[in-house]
Design a protein around this motif. Structure first.
Motif, PDB file in Angstrom:
ATOM      1  N   GLU A 138       0.826  -1.208   0.000  1.00 39.65           N
ATOM      2  CA  GLU A 138       0.000   0.000   0.000  1.00 39.65           C
ATOM      3  C   GLU A 138       0.860   1.258   0.000  1.00 39.65           C
ATOM      4  O   GLU A 138       0.605   2.209  -0.745  1.00 39.65           O
ATOM      5  CB  GLU A 138      -0.924   0.004   1.214  1.00 39.65           C
ATOM      6  CG  GLU A 138      -1.826   1.232   1.278  1.00 39.65           C
ATOM      7  CD  GLU A 138      -2.700   1.251   2.524  1.00 39.65           C
ATOM      8  OE1 GLU A 138      -3.445   2.238   2.694  1.00 39.65           O
ATOM      9  OE2 GLU A 138      -2.636   0.306   3.323  1.00 39.65           O
ATOM     10  N   THR A 139       1.914   1.271   0.824  1.00 37.88           N
ATOM     11  CA  THR A 139       2.806   2.429   0.876  1.00 37.88           C
ATOM     12  C   THR A 139       3.537   2.600  -0.448  1.00 37.88           C
ATOM     13  O   THR A 139       3.698   3.728  -0.943  1.00 37.88           O
ATOM     14  CB  THR A 139       3.823   2.269   2.018  1.00 37.88           C
ATOM     15  OG1 THR A 139       3.121   2.147   3.262  1.00 37.88           O
ATOM     16  CG2 THR A 139       4.767   3.457   2.089  1.00 37.88           C
ATOM     17  N   ALA A 140       3.980   1.504  -1.023  1.00 37.82           N
ATOM     18  CA  ALA A 140       4.684   1.572  -2.305  1.00 37.82           C
ATOM     19  C   ALA A 140       3.790   2.152  -3.394  1.00 37.82           C
ATOM     20  O   ALA A 140       4.235   2.987  -4.193  1.00 37.82           O
ATOM     21  CB  ALA A 140       5.160   0.178  -2.696  1.00 37.82           C
ATOM     22  N   VAL A 141       2.540   1.733  -3.429  1.00 33.97           N
ATOM     23  CA  VAL A 141       1.602   2.247  -4.436  1.00 33.97           C
ATOM     24  C   VAL A 141       1.329   3.721  -4.207  1.00 33.97           C
ATOM     25  O   VAL A 141       1.219   4.508  -5.160  1.00 33.97           O
ATOM     26  CB  VAL A 141       0.298   1.427  -4.414  1.00 33.97           C
ATOM     27  CG1 VAL A 141      -0.779   2.092  -5.259  1.00 33.97           C
ATOM     28  CG2 VAL A 141       0.561   0.006  -4.916  1.00 33.97           C
ATOM     29  N   ARG A 142       1.239   4.136  -2.935  1.00 32.85           N
ATOM     30  CA  ARG A 142       1.011   5.551  -2.627  1.00 32.85           C
ATOM     31  C   ARG A 142       2.147   6.412  -3.154  1.00 32.85           C
ATOM     32  O   ARG A 142       1.924   7.533  -3.628  1.00 32.85           O
ATOM     33  CB  ARG A 142       0.853   5.753  -1.118  1.00 32.85           C
ATOM     34  CG  ARG A 142      -0.503   5.317  -0.566  1.00 32.85           C
ATOM     35  CD  ARG A 142      -0.574   5.532   0.939  1.00 32.85           C
ATOM     36  NE  ARG A 142      -0.379   6.937   1.273  1.00 32.85           N
ATOM     37  CZ  ARG A 142       0.347   7.376   2.304  1.00 32.85           C
ATOM     38  NH1 ARG A 142       0.980   6.520   3.089  1.00 32.85           N
ATOM     39  NH2 ARG A 142       0.446   8.670   2.544  1.00 32.85           N
ATOM     40  N   ARG A 143       3.369   5.925  -3.069  1.00 38.79           N
ATOM     41  CA  ARG A 143       4.514   6.676  -3.621  1.00 38.79           C
ATOM     42  C   ARG A 143       4.333   6.915  -5.114  1.00 38.79           C
ATOM     43  O   ARG A 143       4.554   8.028  -5.613  1.00 38.79           O
ATOM     44  CB  ARG A 143       5.818   5.916  -3.377  1.00 38.79           C
ATOM     45  CG  ARG A 143       6.330   5.930  -1.963  1.00 38.79           C
ATOM     46  CD  ARG A 143       7.618   5.109  -1.840  1.00 38.79           C
ATOM     47  NE  ARG A 143       8.076   5.028  -0.458  1.00 38.79           N
ATOM     48  CZ  ARG A 143       9.053   4.258  -0.036  1.00 38.79           C
ATOM     49  NH1 ARG A 143       9.694   3.473  -0.908  1.00 38.79           N
ATOM     50  NH2 ARG A 143       9.413   4.234   1.232  1.00 38.79           N
ATOM     51  N   ILE A 144       3.957   5.867  -5.825  1.00 38.39           N
ATOM     52  CA  ILE A 144       3.792   5.994  -7.275  1.00 38.39           C
ATOM     53  C   ILE A 144       2.636   6.934  -7.604  1.00 38.39           C
ATOM     54  O   ILE A 144       2.760   7.805  -8.482  1.00 38.39           O
ATOM     55  CB  ILE A 144       3.571   4.613  -7.925  1.00 38.39           C
ATOM     56  CG1 ILE A 144       4.761   3.688  -7.645  1.00 38.39           C
ATOM     57  CG2 ILE A 144       3.338   4.761  -9.422  1.00 38.39           C
ATOM     58  CD1 ILE A 144       6.099   4.232  -8.117  1.00 38.39           C
ATOM     59  N   LYS A 145       1.528   6.787  -6.919  1.00 34.96           N
ATOM     60  CA  LYS A 145       0.378   7.664  -7.174  1.00 34.96           C
ATOM     61  C   LYS A 145       0.730   9.121  -6.907  1.00 34.96           C
ATOM     62  O   LYS A 145       0.328  10.024  -7.664  1.00 34.96           O
ATOM     63  CB  LYS A 145      -0.809   7.240  -6.313  1.00 34.96           C
ATOM     64  CG  LYS A 145      -1.482   5.959  -6.780  1.00 34.96           C
ATOM     65  CD  LYS A 145      -2.703   5.637  -5.919  1.00 34.96           C
ATOM     66  CE  LYS A 145      -3.443   4.424  -6.447  1.00 34.96           C
ATOM     67  NZ  LYS A 145      -4.626   4.079  -5.604  1.00 34.96           N
ATOM     68  N   ALA A 146       1.475   9.378  -5.831  1.00 33.34           N
ATOM     69  CA  ALA A 146       1.872  10.749  -5.512  1.00 33.34           C
ATOM     70  C   ALA A 146       2.759  11.323  -6.610  1.00 33.34           C
ATOM     71  O   ALA A 146       2.604  12.489  -7.014  1.00 33.34           O
ATOM     72  CB  ALA A 146       2.598  10.782  -4.168  1.00 33.34           C
ATOM     73  N   ALA A 147       3.689  10.513  -7.108  1.00 30.02           N
ATOM     74  CA  ALA A 147       4.593  10.971  -8.157  1.00 30.02           C
ATOM     75  C   ALA A 147       3.838  11.271  -9.449  1.00 30.02           C
ATOM     76  O   ALA A 147       4.066  12.302 -10.095  1.00 30.02           O
ATOM     77  CB  ALA A 147       5.670   9.919  -8.407  1.00 30.02           C
ATOM     78  N   VAL A 148       2.930  10.384  -9.819  1.00 30.54           N
ATOM     79  CA  VAL A 148       2.153  10.573 -11.047  1.00 30.54           C
ATOM     80  C   VAL A 148       1.290  11.815 -10.949  1.00 30.54           C
ATOM     81  O   VAL A 148       1.185  12.600 -11.909  1.00 30.54           O
ATOM     82  CB  VAL A 148       1.290   9.315 -11.315  1.00 30.54           C
ATOM     83  CG1 VAL A 148       0.299   9.579 -12.443  1.00 30.54           C
ATOM     84  CG2 VAL A 148       2.182   8.122 -11.642  1.00 30.54           C
ATOM     85  N   GLN A 149       0.676  12.022  -9.797  1.00 26.76           N
ATOM     86  CA  GLN A 149      -0.198  13.184  -9.619  1.00 26.76           C
ATOM     87  C   GLN A 149       0.592  14.491  -9.619  1.00 26.76           C
ATOM     88  O   GLN A 149       0.091  15.530 -10.049  1.00 26.76           O
ATOM     89  CB  GLN A 149      -0.975  13.060  -8.308  1.00 26.76           C
ATOM     90  CG  GLN A 149      -2.012  14.154  -8.094  1.00 26.76           C
ATOM     91  CD  GLN A 149      -2.854  13.912  -6.860  1.00 26.76           C
ATOM     92  OE1 GLN A 149      -2.916  12.797  -6.342  1.00 26.76           O
ATOM     93  NE2 GLN A 149      -3.513  14.953  -6.374  1.00 26.76           N
ATOM     94  N   ALA A 150       1.837  14.458  -9.165  1.00 26.12           N
ATOM     95  CA  ALA A 150       2.615  15.682  -9.008  1.00 26.12           C
ATOM     96  C   ALA A 150       3.227  16.193 -10.303  1.00 26.12           C
ATOM     97  O   ALA A 150       3.503  17.388 -10.435  1.00 26.12           O
ATOM     98  CB  ALA A 150       3.729  15.456  -7.989  1.00 26.12           C
ATOM     99  N   ARG A 151       3.442  15.323 -11.282  1.00 28.32           N
ATOM    100  CA  ARG A 151       4.148  15.787 -12.484  1.00 28.32           C
ATOM    101  C   ARG A 151       3.302  16.797 -13.240  1.00 28.32           C
ATOM    102  O   ARG A 151       2.079  16.709 -13.301  1.00 28.32           O
ATOM    103  CB  ARG A 151       4.531  14.613 -13.377  1.00 28.32           C
ATOM    104  CG  ARG A 151       3.375  13.896 -14.021  1.00 28.32           C
ATOM    105  CD  ARG A 151       3.869  12.781 -14.913  1.00 28.32           C
ATOM    106  NE  ARG A 151       2.789  11.869 -15.263  1.00 28.32           N
ATOM    107  CZ  ARG A 151       2.960  10.683 -15.800  1.00 28.32           C
ATOM    108  NH1 ARG A 151       4.170  10.245 -16.058  1.00 28.32           N
ATOM    109  NH2 ARG A 151       1.928   9.911 -16.076  1.00 28.32           N
ATOM    110  N   ARG A 152       3.973  17.741 -13.841  1.00 28.63           N
ATOM    111  CA  ARG A 152       3.297  18.771 -14.627  1.00 28.63           C
ATOM    112  C   ARG A 152       3.401  18.512 -16.117  1.00 28.63           C
ATOM    113  O   ARG A 152       2.526  18.902 -16.876  1.00 28.63           O
ATOM    114  CB  ARG A 152       3.896  20.145 -14.281  1.00 28.63           C
ATOM    115  CG  ARG A 152       3.644  20.557 -12.834  1.00 28.63           C
ATOM    116  CD  ARG A 152       4.681  21.533 -12.335  1.00 28.63           C
ATOM    117  NE  ARG A 152       6.004  20.925 -12.276  1.00 28.63           N
ATOM    118  CZ  ARG A 152       7.114  21.586 -11.937  1.00 28.63           C
ATOM    119  NH1 ARG A 152       7.051  22.868 -11.649  1.00 28.63           N
ATOM    120  NH2 ARG A 152       8.276  20.968 -11.892  1.00 28.63           N
ATOM    121  N   ASP A 153       4.480  17.864 -16.539  1.00 28.83           N
ATOM    122  CA  ASP A 153       4.643  17.488 -17.941  1.00 28.83           C
ATOM    123  C   ASP A 153       4.185  16.039 -18.089  1.00 28.83           C
ATOM    124  O   ASP A 153       4.811  15.133 -17.540  1.00 28.83           O
ATOM    125  CB  ASP A 153       6.105  17.626 -18.347  1.00 28.83           C
ATOM    126  CG  ASP A 153       6.339  17.357 -19.826  1.00 28.83           C
ATOM    127  OD1 ASP A 153       5.468  16.733 -20.471  1.00 28.83           O
ATOM    128  OD2 ASP A 153       7.404  17.752 -20.342  1.00 28.83           O
TER     129      ASP A 153
END
Length: 297
Positions: A138-153
């Motif tokens: 769950e924590t690992a998936v949260r890291r990926i989701k946070a990264a995907v949501q944060a990108r602007r390009d």
């Protein structure tokens, strides 16, 4: 001259297209900006910026001691000199998922084309060492989701690395790979795979591109490009190869200098001054300077 001509956005778009091309992308690891220029000159498709190499360059072990400031700074220095896309090792995101989100934006600002984020615990360690551990899924998936949501390009590549095979077995690595893909990862990095069969198993499990880490003296068989391509791998990194070659040559040279009192026996092993100047585009800088600085008293 000065900076590479393609913009960061153009390099990211090219990287995404290359991952979808079906052709294996080869990314040797640059240990400084000058080596990145040489990687481009030798016809490779991209440049990798290794966390292990950056740590070693600072005289530190690869156990999570570097900071995002150090990584972003070196990434910017390397990305600016090459027209190739660059992929950078972002370790565990340097903290919680919110830190991973900020890491994405700092690395976007640094001009790289993508980054990979792993599921190890903090402090992390080299993926080919024993004794590492991973966070819960769950924590690992949260890291990926946070990264995907944060990108602007939207073309900035988010690669998800899993070290789960060495800790919990291949089945857990496959399950995590599927969840990372569902979370929006663009590229899967399964660490410490044993052989081509491991990569083929991951290839069958996910639809996103797959990365192979061909690091020396580790847990993975050193597979050639044709074998990797046949196994469905889309990108291969050689993270520490150039640093190891350079350090071995440096050690040999220093030993010779100490024993013989002169570097003369080493001249045929050196990059000639004219080759270095050519790599640095000295002639272009000189022409530019002469065209701009024309004032005479």
């Amino acid at each position: 001259m000065l900076h590479a001509t393609p913009t960061a956005a153009e390099k990211r778009a090219a990287f995404r297209a290359a991952l979808d091309s079906g052709e294996l992308q080869r990314f040797p690891g640059a240990f400084n900006p000058l080596s990145a220029k040489l990687i481009e000159r030798q016809g490779f498709e991209g440049v990798y910026i290794s966390g292990a190499v950056l740590s070693a360059d600072l005289g530190l072990p690869d156990i999570g001691l570097t900071t995002i400031t150090e990584v972003a700074g070196r990434a910017q220095q390397i990305a600016r000199v090459t027209s190739l896309p660059s992929l950078v090792d972002a370790d565990t995101g340097f903290g919680e998922p919110m830190n991973a989100a900020r890491t994405v934006q700092l690395l976007e600002d640094a001009g790289v084309a993508g980054m990979h984020l792993e599921d190890q615990v903090n402090p992390k360690r080299c993926g080919h060492l024993d004794g590492k551990d991973v966070v819960d899924r769950e924590t690992a998936v949260r890291r990926i989701k946070a990264a995907v949501q944060a990108r602007r390009d939207p073309n900035f590549i988010i690669a998800a690395r899993t070290d789960a095979k060495a800790v919990h077995g291949m089945a857990e690595a496959v399950d995590r790979a599927k969840e990372f893909a569902d979370a929006g990862a663009d590229l899967l990095f399964p660490e410490a795979m044993a052989d081509a069969a491991d990569f083929a198993r991951l290839r069958a499990a996910v639809d996103i591109p797959i990365l192979a880490n061909m690091t020396e003296f580790g847990k993975s068989e050193l597979l050639d490009a044709k074998t990797l391509e046949s196994a469905g791998v889309n990108l291969v990194i050689y993270p520490v190869t150039l640093l190891r070659l350079a350090m071995h040559a440096t050690e040999t040279g220093l030993r010779t200098l100490a024993e013989q009192g002169t570097q003369a026996p080493l001249l045929d092993r050196m990059q000639h001054r004219r080759e270095l100047y050519e790599l640095l585009d000295y002639a272009d800088y000189t022409a530019f300077d002469e065209n701009v600085f024309t004032f005479r008293l």
